[in-house]
Structures are given as structure tokens and as C-alpha cells.
Write a protein that holds these residues in place. Structure first.
Motif, short mmCIF file in Angstrom:
data_model
loop_
_atom_site.label_atom_id
_atom_site.label_comp_id
_atom_site.label_asym_id
_atom_site.label_seq_id
_atom_site.Cartn_x
_atom_site.Cartn_y
_atom_site.Cartn_z
N MET A 115 53.31 77.12 -3.64
CA MET A 115 53.05 75.87 -2.92
C MET A 115 51.75 75.97 -2.14
SD MET A 115 56.57 74.22 -1.50
CE MET A 115 56.90 75.48 -0.32
N GLU A 116 51.55 77.12 -1.54
CA GLU A 116 50.34 77.28 -0.74
C GLU A 116 49.08 77.16 -1.61
OE1 GLU A 116 50.12 80.83 1.68
OE2 GLU A 116 48.71 79.79 3.00
N ALA A 117 49.14 77.78 -2.80
CA ALA A 117 47.99 77.70 -3.70
C ALA A 117 47.75 76.25 -4.10
CB ALA A 117 48.25 78.57 -4.93
N GLN A 118 48.83 75.53 -4.40
CA GLN A 118 48.69 74.11 -4.77
C GLN A 118 48.15 73.29 -3.62
OE1 GLN A 118 51.51 71.70 -6.97
NE2 GLN A 118 52.72 73.54 -7.34
N TRP A 119 48.65 73.60 -2.44
CA TRP A 119 48.21 72.86 -1.25
C TRP A 119 46.69 73.04 -1.05
CZ3 TRP A 119 45.92 73.91 3.49
CH2 TRP A 119 46.03 72.91 4.46
N LEU A 120 46.24 74.28 -1.22
CA LEU A 120 44.81 74.56 -1.04
C LEU A 120 43.98 73.85 -2.11
CD1 LEU A 120 44.91 78.32 -0.02
CD2 LEU A 120 43.88 76.45 1.31
N ARG A 121 44.48 73.84 -3.33
CA ARG A 121 43.76 73.13 -4.40
C ARG A 121 43.66 71.64 -4.06
NH1 ARG A 121 46.29 76.55 -7.98
NH2 ARG A 121 48.02 75.13 -8.43
N SER A 122 44.78 71.12 -3.58
CA SER A 122 44.81 69.69 -3.25
C SER A 122 43.83 69.37 -2.11
CB SER A 122 46.24 69.32 -2.87
OG SER A 122 46.31 68.01 -2.45
N MET A 123 43.76 70.26 -1.11
CA MET A 123 42.83 70.03 -0.01
C MET A 123 41.38 70.08 -0.50
SD MET A 123 44.44 69.26 2.59
CE MET A 123 45.93 68.73 1.77
N THR A 124 41.10 71.06 -1.35
CA THR A 124 39.74 71.18 -1.88
C THR A 124 39.37 69.89 -2.62
OG1 THR A 124 40.21 73.52 -2.18
CG2 THR A 124 38.23 72.66 -3.27
N ASP A 125 40.30 69.38 -3.38
CA ASP A 125 40.05 68.16 -4.14
C ASP A 125 39.82 66.95 -3.23
OD1 ASP A 125 40.19 66.14 -6.25
OD2 ASP A 125 42.22 65.76 -5.50
N VAL A 126 40.76 66.70 -2.32
CA VAL A 126 40.66 65.49 -1.49
C VAL A 126 39.46 65.57 -0.54
CG1 VAL A 126 41.80 64.08 0.27
CG2 VAL A 126 43.14 65.06 -1.59
N LEU A 127 39.33 66.69 0.14
CA LEU A 127 38.22 66.80 1.09
C LEU A 127 36.88 66.72 0.35
CD1 LEU A 127 39.59 69.54 3.55
CD2 LEU A 127 39.66 67.05 3.78
N GLY A 128 36.84 67.30 -0.84
CA GLY A 128 35.62 67.22 -1.64
C GLY A 128 35.27 65.77 -1.96
N ARG A 129 36.25 65.03 -2.42
CA ARG A 129 35.98 63.62 -2.74
C ARG A 129 35.61 62.83 -1.50
NH1 ARG A 129 40.52 61.04 -4.70
NH2 ARG A 129 41.85 62.87 -4.57
N ALA A 130 36.08 63.29 -0.35
CA ALA A 130 35.76 62.59 0.91
C ALA A 130 34.43 63.07 1.48
CB ALA A 130 36.89 62.81 1.91
N THR A 131 33.69 63.87 0.69
CA THR A 131 32.42 64.46 1.11
C THR A 131 32.56 65.30 2.38
OG1 THR A 131 31.58 62.65 2.51
CG2 THR A 131 31.16 62.47 0.14
N LEU A 132 33.74 65.92 2.54
CA LEU A 132 33.97 66.79 3.70
C LEU A 132 34.02 68.24 3.24
CD1 LEU A 132 36.84 64.67 5.26
CD2 LEU A 132 34.58 64.98 6.29
N ALA A 133 33.67 69.14 4.14
CA ALA A 133 33.74 70.56 3.81
C ALA A 133 35.14 71.07 4.10
CB ALA A 133 32.73 71.33 4.66
N VAL A 134 35.65 71.92 3.21
CA VAL A 134 36.93 72.58 3.48
C VAL A 134 36.69 73.57 4.61
CG1 VAL A 134 38.75 74.04 2.54
CG2 VAL A 134 37.64 72.33 1.07
N PRO A 135 37.46 73.48 5.69
CA PRO A 135 37.23 74.38 6.82
C PRO A 135 37.31 75.84 6.40
CG PRO A 135 38.73 72.63 7.45
CD PRO A 135 38.54 72.52 5.97
N GLU A 136 36.57 76.68 7.07
CA GLU A 136 36.52 78.08 6.65
C GLU A 136 37.25 79.02 7.59
OE1 GLU A 136 32.38 78.75 6.13
OE2 GLU A 136 32.39 78.00 4.07
N GLY A 137 37.65 78.51 8.74
CA GLY A 137 38.27 79.37 9.75
C GLY A 137 39.63 79.89 9.32
N PRO A 138 40.23 80.73 10.18
CA PRO A 138 41.55 81.28 9.88
C PRO A 138 42.61 80.17 9.88
CG PRO A 138 40.90 81.81 12.12
CD PRO A 138 39.71 81.18 11.48
N ARG A 139 43.66 80.37 9.10
CA ARG A 139 44.69 79.34 9.02
C ARG A 139 45.91 79.67 9.88
NH1 ARG A 139 46.15 78.99 3.79
NH2 ARG A 139 47.62 77.42 4.44
N THR A 140 45.85 80.75 10.61
CA THR A 140 46.92 81.03 11.59
C THR A 140 46.29 81.53 12.88
OG1 THR A 140 47.08 83.20 10.57
CG2 THR A 140 48.82 81.63 10.05
N GLY A 141 47.04 81.37 13.98
CA GLY A 141 46.55 81.87 15.25
C GLY A 141 46.67 83.38 15.31
#
Lengths: 95, 336, 239
Positions: free
Chosen positions: C178-204
């Protein structure tokens, strides 16, 4: 702050399968996709529809009330278009 | 008649018709005849300027009331004391936004866009119902609004379903249908409080004490002081006088209050056998006019919140418009 | 397998829905355009409906919602974050609804106790994700201002997204998938929205844990105080 007025869309809803779409009202949206979503949220909150059309209000050409008579009156004097115009002997069935 | 009114052309047509043909008298006769025959006036029909202006004013005020009216109740969404009540309240406040939209859409068929009407609301040039300038101090106020304020609104609105202007009448049919749950949920809420603990009962009584008189004011000034009534009745925009509707509302509420086990705060309220109606005390019209003028407990707060929401949302509306401008043509109208 | 409901899982899912619904409810009367008042309320109502079913699987819905202390709530930290501006609300919606759609799709296809709820909810959630995606595109690819705001919102919430794929006891799901799919989906949507996928850590960096362990962020305590105040002021009363 600018004034970007979202265009107006007319909304048509098919209330259930087998019926045609009926005019439900209008709404504002910047584009067709959002117009469709907004229409879904606004006009089918209580399950009033199974299908929606949105049409830019500006794209509708309507007959004018001034032309009402030439448009619609000529159709009023042609009773032979209606089945009740014809007399059929009693007892004849399936007609 | 065309089922869908193309509002933009409606505007130019209405103007065009008047200048091109010039025989206003004939149009006026047709309009009067249609109203007299209880037919509906539709957007592209000729109508007197004053009829149009009256409708725009009334529909706009009605729409503004729905939108401002969200605030006093939304004030309790985050504090609703059970999940069931929270869902009901959210759905109700959402309906009010929806009703505002139906009404702005009806006003728009008369050639006045929503942005223009919102500007007038924000700048204080158009009013909303004064009742929403009162605060919701306790949870019971949510019930009192449902029972009394929505009750009064429904009494006012049901006759509007037969208003002479088609789009307004149709919007009202929809609204009245949806609002029937609003009043019932308020009544049920108060009933639960009234039959609950001592504190809850007191909370309910206190709310009714504060909302009863302002609700009676919702029907507008007495008939002999009402500015717009006579003409509106003639045009069949309005079907009953302010005092008639107020009386009807009082008569409806008295037995309902009894079933609730709550007292209406009027020592002069009693059944008049001769009139077959209730007599009731004198309304404090000074308060009414003062609140209307802007001196109510919440006038400033309500309009400021509305203005802020609108101003803070400007960048969002701009973004969507900019996106649409860039991508027009990619997404055509869709069918399903 | 019959229905012994795993309470931890019911609380985790139920609290997610309850808390996010509450946050969306805070928009009432403040939305950027009237059409969004209606849209946000629809989403909030769907989520509240889910929450009520889920909490009822674990106990009494009102007792659980109103009488638990902060540390007993098992929702993700993501959903308790303040609304912020509309961009922040949309970023939160995008992250969460995409996750929820993946999870509920899996649960709907399983034979576990959550299958019936998930089968109904997955349709609601698909619409929530669609709403979030449409707005992500418009804010990302709208004006300069809106892109900046949306990018900032995506960055700000990114650090709460790792927690979503921490396995929940009692939920049989392919978390890594699920996590891999979620990341793919974010890359896709944010890309189409001309936004950069954030690069920071995903947990505190705090090793004590996060929402699923009952550790929450500062805004949550205030939210609960407001939500529970009236109910707690009248012990035993019914409403």
C-alpha cells in the motif's frame, strides 16, 4: 483581491433510470469537472439522482417569449395528431 | 416555455424586448393577466422593473439569511454533545449553504449575479434576517433555532411555494421539502433537554425565553407599518400579511410548547374563544428596529466572519479560474 | 472467521474518521466559496458515519468519543492537524483519502469483520480522493500564490504520512504494498499539479511513537477539549 467570477452552469438530473434528465437549477463553477462535482453535492445530497448533466448557461439558446405565438400556437390546432381524435367502434381492442 | 433559462440571454432579451417593441402597455397587460390567472412568470417574460427589483431584493435577502444563518448553528458543530446530534447539525448547516445556493441561482435568473449580491451583503447594502444577529449561547439554542426560527421561516416560506415568479417558487418547493427535518430535529432536541436533567431543562427554558420574541419579529413589522407588503401581495409574491402569518405561528406553537413542557415567555398569551385564536403580548418593536439598524448583539460579528471567509477564499477562487483558463478544452462536458 | 472485532483496529480506523470529520466540520461558515461549504460538509458527514459504525464495533460510540482521554485516542497524527488554509486542508485530504482508499479496498476484499463497512466506505472515500485530487491540481497549477501555498502545505504535512503504513494490530493488509502504491499515486498527482514531491522524512524523530500509540500533537488536546466539554459537563445526561 481580483474578481474572477466563475461562470454559471445549468444542472440537469436524471432522478432514476428510465426517466429523462430534468432541469434542477444552476450553480457556479470554474470548469466542467468542478461543475459536475458541485452539482452532485448540491442537487443530489438526498439521493435525488443517478446521472447529472451540466451545461454552460451561456451555451443554451432558448426560444423567446415574444415568439411564443408563432412557435407554439400552430401546434394547438392539429387535433388529428392525438389518438383521441379518432372514433373506434366499441369492443375493438389493442388499438 | 423553454425549460432551461439561459440567464445571460434572458437579460439582454428582456431589455431588448422593451426597447425594440416599445409597446410596454401591451406587455404590462399580458403580465397582469398572467399574475391574475395565477400563472407563473418565467425569467424571459417581460415584467415591470419594480417587480424585478422587488424580487431581486427579496430573494437576495432570503439567500443572505441562509448563508449568515449558518453561523449561529455552526458555532455548536464542534461541541455537539453526541455523535448523532453532531451529524444532524452538520447536515442542517450544510442544507443552509445549499439553500443559499438555490436562492442565489433563482435571483440570477433575474439578471443579477451572485458576486454582485454578495458584494451588497458584505458592504451592508443588502440585509439578511435580523434573527441571526442573536447569539447561540448554549446547546439548547440549536434546538430553539430549529423549533422556533425554522418554524417561523417555514410558516413564511410555505406560501412562497406559490409565489408568482417561477424560479423562486420552485426553489422554495425544494427548500421547504428539505427543511421539514430542520424543525423536527430542533423540537426533538429540546424535548430531550426538557425531559432530561434539571440543568438540561433549565437550559431549554432559557433558550426558549431568549428566542421566542425575536422569532415573532421574523414576520416583519405590523401590517400597517410594512413598507412593501401591499404591492407584493398584488403581485402574488406574497400571499399573506405579516400579522396573519405571525398569528398562525403563535397558534401553532402554543400546543407544541405544552408538549415540550416549556413555557412561552409571554404573560399575555391566552386563548381567545371569540377570535378562535391566541391573544399575545406586545412585541418590542424598538428592539426590532435597533437590531435591524445594526445594533444587535452579533451584527458586526456575523458580517465580519462572512467578509473574512470571502476575502480569505479569494486566492482559491482565483486559482480555480486560472486553472480553468489554462486547461479549457481538455475537459469537455461529460455525460453519464 | 467470525466476528470478534479487534478493538485496536476499530479504534484506529474509527478515530481517524471521527477526528478528520471534526476538523472538516470546523470549516462550516468559513469555506472559500459556497459550493465548497457543501462539498466539505458532505465529506465530513461520510467520515462521521464511518466513525459511528467503527466506534460502535468497539463499544458505545459516545462514551468512546467523549469520555476517553487524549492518550486513549488511536488516530493518526495527520488527521488531527489544524485546518490551516484551504491548501493545507486539501493536502491533508489528499494524503489521507488516498491512504484510506487503498486500505478500504483491501479490507472490502477480505473476509474480516471490517469488510461490510469497508465495502460501503470505499465508494465514499473514492469521492473524497477525487475531490482532493481536483483541488490539488487547481491549487498547484493555478496561480503563483496558490502553487506556493499548496507546495508549502504538502511539505508541512509530509512528515505525518509515514505513520499511515505502520501495521495496525488486527488489520490484515499488505502495508508495504500500500505504501508503494500511495507513493506512486502522490508522484503522479503532485506531478500533474506541477508540484514537487516533498523530500523530507516521512516520520518524526521521536522514538516514543505517534498517534497509533496514543501520542498526539499539541493541537489535538485543544480539539478534544472543545469537542468533549459539553458532554462531560453533564455526566450521565442523554441528548
Amino acid at each position: 483581491m481580483t474578481n474572477t467570477d466563475w461562470p454559471l452552469w445549468e444542472v440537469f438530473v436524471r432522478s432514476r433510470r428510465g426517466l429523462s434528465h430534468t432541469h434542477a437549477g444552476s450553480l457556479h463553477a470554474p470548469d466542467a469537472e468542478l461543475a459536475l462535482r458541485n452539482a452532485r453535492d448540491l442537487y443530489t445530497r438526498r439521493g435525488e439522482g443517478v446521472s447529472i448533466w451540466v451545461v454552460p448557461a451561456a451555451a443554451i439558446t432558448a426560444s423567446s417569449p415574444d415568439e411564443k405565438d408563432p412557435f407554439f400556437e400552430p401546434a394547438a390546432d392539429k387535433p388529428y395528431r392525438h389518438p383521441t381524435f379518432y372514433e373506434i367502434p366499441e369492443g375493438v381492442k389493442h388499438l | 416555455m423553454a425549460t432551461a433559462a439561459a440567464h445571460r440571454t434572458a437579460r439582454t432579451d428582456a431589455d431588448g424586448a422593451r426597447t425594440a417593441v416599445g409597446d410596454t402597455a401591451e406587455y404590462e397587460r399580458a403580465f397582469d393577466a398572467a399574475v391574475a390567472a395565477d400563472e407563473r412568470i418565467e425569467p424571459r417574460d417581460w415584467m415591470p422593473d419594480a417587480y424585478r427589483a422587488t424580487l431581486v431584493r427579496q430573494i437576495a435577502q432570503h439567500a443572505h439569511s441562509e448563508i449568515i444563518g449558518m453561523q449561529p448553528e455552526a458555532n455548536w458543530i464542534t461541541r455537539a454533545p453526541s455523535l448523532r446530534r453532531k451529524a444532524i447539525l452538520m447536515a442542517k448547516v450544510q442544507d443552509e449553504a445549499g439553500h443559499g445556493l438555490y436562492l442565489y441561482s433563482a435571483a440570477e435568473t433575474l439578471g443579477t449575479g451572485r458576486d454582485e449580491l454578495l458584494d451588497k451583503l458584505h458592504s451592508g447594502r443588502q440585509k439578511y434576517s435580523s434573527i441571526f444577529n442573536y447569539p447561540t449561547l448554549t446547546w439548547a439554542d440549536v434546538g430553539a433555532i430549529g423549533w422556533l426560527v425554522d418554524g417561523a421561516a417555514i410558516t413564511n416560506q410555505v406560501p412562497l411555494c406559490r409565489c408568482s415568479y417561477g424560479p423562486y417558487a420552485r426553489a422554495m418547493v425544494r427548500i421547504c421539502k428539505e427543511e421539514s427535518f430542520h424543525q423536527r430535529q430542533g423540537y426533538e432536541l429540546l424535548l430531550a433537554l426538557s425531559k432530561g436533567t434539571e440543568e438540561q431543562h433549565a437550559m431549554a427554558q432559557d433558550a426558549v425565553n431568549r428566542w421566542w420574541w425575536p422569532s415573532l419579529m421574523m414576520f416583519g413589522p405590523p401590517d400597517d407599518e410594512s413598507q412593501h407588503s401591499a404591492q407584493s401581495m398584488e403581485w402574488k409574491i406574497k400571499r399573506h400579511s405579516n400579522d396573519e402569518l405571525r398569528q398562525r405561528f403563535v397558534d401553532i406553537c402554543v400546543p407544541q410548547a405544552e408538549s415540550l413542557g416549556l413555557t412561552l415567555p409571554d404573560p399575555d398569551l391566552r386563548w381567545n374563544e371569540e377570535r378562535q385564536q391566541h391573544d399575545f403580548g406586545t412585541i418590542d418593536w424598538t428592539e426590532f428596529w435597533e437590531v435591524l439598524k445594526g445594533n444587535g448583539p452579533c451584527n458586526e460579528q456575523r458580517i465580519t466572519q462572512r467578509r473574512n471567509a470571502h476575502a480569505e477564499g479569494a486566492w482559491v477562487r482565483d486559482a480555480a479560474a486560472a486553472y480553468a483558463a489554462k486547461h479549457t478544452g481538455e475537459t469537455g462536458a461529460k455525460q453519464a | 472467521m467470525t466476528a470478534t472485532v479487534p478493538a485496536t483496529a476499530a479504534l484506529a480506523l474509527g478515530d481517524d474518521a471521527l477526528v478528520l470529520s471534526h476538523r472538516l466540520g470546523e470549516w462550516a461558515g468559513h469555506a472559500p466559496v459556497l459550493e465548497e461549504e457543501v462539498a466539505l460538509a458532505n465529506i465530513a458527514l461520510d467520515l462521521l458515519g464511518q466513525a459511528r459504525v467503527l466506534l460502535s464495533m468497539a463499544g458505545d460510540e459516545d462514551e468512546l468519543a467523549y469520555l476517553r482521554e487524549e492518550r486513549a485516542f488511536r488516530n493518526l497524527q495527520l488527521v488531527e492537524q489544524s485546518n490551516g488554509d484551504f491548501a493545507q486542508t486539501i493536502a491533508r485530504q489528499l494524503y489521507f483519502s488516498t491512504y484510506q482508499q487503498l486500505l478500504y479496498t483491501e479490507l472490502a476484499g477480505s473476509d474480516g469483520p471490517f469488510a461490510p463497512l469497508a465495502a460501503k466506505a470505499v465508494k465514499e472515500v473514492a469521492y473524497h480522493r477525487d475531490h482532493a485530487e481536483l483541488w490539488t491540481l487547481r491549487l498547484g497549477d493555478g496561480t503563483e500564490t496558490s502553487r506556493e501555498r499548496m507546495q508549502r502545505a504538502c511539505e508541512a504535512l509530509w512528515r505525518f504520512t509515514g505513520e499511515m503504513f505502520q501495521p495496525v494490530e488486527g488489520l490484515d493488509a499488505d502495508w508495504a504494498g500500500m505504501e508503494a502504491q500511495w507513493l506512486r499515486s502522490m508522484t503522479d498527482v503532485l506531478g500533474r499539479a506541477t508540484l514537487a514531491v516533498p523530500e523530507g522524512p516521512r516520520t518524526g524523530a521521536w522514538s516514543a511513537g505517534a498517534g497509533r500509540q496514543g501520542l498526539h500533537t499539541e493541537p489535538f488536546g485543544r480539539m478534544l477539549a472543545e469537542m468533549q466539554h459539553l458532554h462531560r459537563s453533564h455526566p450521565g445526561a442523554s441528548w
